[in-house]
Design a protein around this motif. Structure first.
Motif, mmCIF file in Angstrom:
data_model
loop_
_atom_site.group_PDB
_atom_site.id
_atom_site.type_symbol
_atom_site.label_atom_id
_atom_site.label_comp_id
_atom_site.label_asym_id
_atom_site.label_seq_id
_atom_site.Cartn_x
_atom_site.Cartn_y
_atom_site.Cartn_z
ATOM 1 N N VAL A 1 16.399 -6.809 -22.075
ATOM 2 C CA VAL A 1 17.677 -6.136 -21.861
ATOM 3 C C VAL A 1 17.922 -5.095 -22.940
ATOM 4 O O VAL A 1 18.336 -3.961 -22.652
ATOM 5 C CB VAL A 1 18.828 -7.170 -21.815
ATOM 6 N N GLN A 2 17.652 -5.441 -24.189
ATOM 7 C CA GLN A 2 17.910 -4.490 -25.266
ATOM 8 C C GLN A 2 16.917 -3.333 -25.259
ATOM 9 O O GLN A 2 17.257 -2.211 -25.629
ATOM 10 C CB GLN A 2 17.913 -5.206 -26.626
ATOM 11 N N LEU A 3 15.695 -3.585 -24.829
ATOM 12 C CA LEU A 3 14.737 -2.486 -24.680
ATOM 13 C C LEU A 3 15.142 -1.562 -23.544
ATOM 14 O O LEU A 3 14.911 -0.351 -23.603
ATOM 15 C CB LEU A 3 13.330 -3.022 -24.447
ATOM 16 N N ALA A 4 15.759 -2.124 -22.524
ATOM 17 C CA ALA A 4 16.189 -1.301 -21.389
ATOM 18 C C ALA A 4 17.300 -0.333 -21.780
ATOM 19 O O ALA A 4 17.433 0.724 -21.171
ATOM 20 C CB ALA A 4 16.650 -2.196 -20.242
ATOM 21 N N PHE A 5 18.092 -0.680 -22.794
ATOM 22 C CA PHE A 5 19.145 0.230 -23.246
ATOM 23 C C PHE A 5 18.567 1.471 -23.909
ATOM 24 O O PHE A 5 19.195 2.521 -23.901
ATOM 25 C CB PHE A 5 20.112 -0.477 -24.202
ATOM 26 N N GLY A 6 17.397 1.359 -24.507
ATOM 27 C CA GLY A 6 16.734 2.520 -25.077
ATOM 28 C C GLY A 6 17.337 3.033 -26.367
ATOM 29 O O GLY A 6 17.138 4.197 -26.711
ATOM 30 N N GLN A 7 18.077 2.224 -27.085
ATOM 31 C CA GLN A 7 18.657 2.640 -28.363
ATOM 32 C C GLN A 7 17.960 1.900 -29.491
ATOM 33 O O GLN A 7 17.750 0.689 -29.423
ATOM 34 C CB GLN A 7 20.153 2.325 -28.404
ATOM 35 N N THR A 8 17.604 2.643 -30.525
ATOM 36 C CA THR A 8 16.917 2.016 -31.649
ATOM 37 C C THR A 8 17.879 1.513 -32.712
ATOM 38 O O THR A 8 17.522 0.627 -33.482
ATOM 39 C CB THR A 8 15.943 3.011 -32.295
ATOM 40 N N GLU A 9 19.073 2.074 -32.766
ATOM 41 C CA GLU A 9 20.031 1.651 -33.777
ATOM 42 C C GLU A 9 20.494 0.222 -33.505
ATOM 43 O O GLU A 9 20.913 -0.094 -32.404
ATOM 44 C CB GLU A 9 21.258 2.577 -33.801
ATOM 45 N N ARG A 10 20.399 -0.599 -34.540
ATOM 46 C CA ARG A 10 20.869 -1.986 -34.501
ATOM 47 C C ARG A 10 20.179 -2.827 -33.425
ATOM 48 O O ARG A 10 20.760 -3.759 -32.881
ATOM 49 C CB ARG A 10 22.382 -2.026 -34.346
ATOM 50 N N PHE A 11 18.925 -2.519 -33.143
ATOM 51 C CA PHE A 11 18.176 -3.261 -32.123
ATOM 52 C C PHE A 11 18.027 -4.729 -32.523
ATOM 53 O O PHE A 11 18.273 -5.632 -31.725
ATOM 54 C CB PHE A 11 16.798 -2.620 -31.915
ATOM 55 N N ILE A 12 17.625 -4.975 -33.769
ATOM 56 C CA ILE A 12 17.405 -6.349 -34.226
ATOM 57 C C ILE A 12 18.712 -7.141 -34.195
ATOM 58 O O ILE A 12 18.720 -8.311 -33.799
ATOM 59 C CB ILE A 12 16.801 -6.349 -35.647
ATOM 60 N N GLN A 13 19.808 -6.521 -34.580
ATOM 61 C CA GLN A 13 21.093 -7.220 -34.557
ATOM 62 C C GLN A 13 21.501 -7.585 -33.138
ATOM 63 O O GLN A 13 22.043 -8.670 -32.901
ATOM 64 C CB GLN A 13 22.187 -6.364 -35.209
ATOM 65 N N ARG A 14 21.251 -6.692 -32.189
ATOM 66 C CA ARG A 14 21.619 -6.988 -30.796
ATOM 67 C C ARG A 14 20.762 -8.105 -30.219
ATOM 68 O O ARG A 14 21.265 -9.002 -29.523
ATOM 69 C CB ARG A 14 21.506 -5.728 -29.942
#
Length: 95
Positions: A56-69
């Protein structure tokens, strides 16, 4: 003339979606799996939620705060599955 950047999509919905799916998995395990096999299936459900969190988080395509999400999704899934498993465990103690 420069074109402004688009506003990023909100990511909180993806975190909540994983928590909801964790709740559905926990309830399904509690209802359809024999009591002796529930701990193993809850662990498999958590593994599925962790994989889903990454997807799901990869599908958003944002690198900022990826680990936190991803961590918020996984930790929330762990809490949800733990509470549901504890509820079914306490229900098994009642006559």
């Amino acid at each position: 003339m420069s074109v402004p950047d688009l506003a990023p999509r909100g990511t909180f919905g993806g975190i909540i979606a994983v928590w909801v799916i964790a709740a559905v998995i926990g309830i399904a395990v509690g209802m359809f799996v024999p009591m002796d096999w529930r701990p193993e299936w809850v662990g498999l459900g958590m593994a599925g939620c962790l994989t889903l969190s990454f997807a799901v988080q990869l599908a958003f395509g944002q690198t900022e705060r990826f680990i936190q999400r991803v961590a918020a999704s996984a930790l929330g899934s762990l809490v949800v599955l733990g509470l549901i498993a504890a509820g079914f465990g306490l229900a098994a103690l009642l006559p």
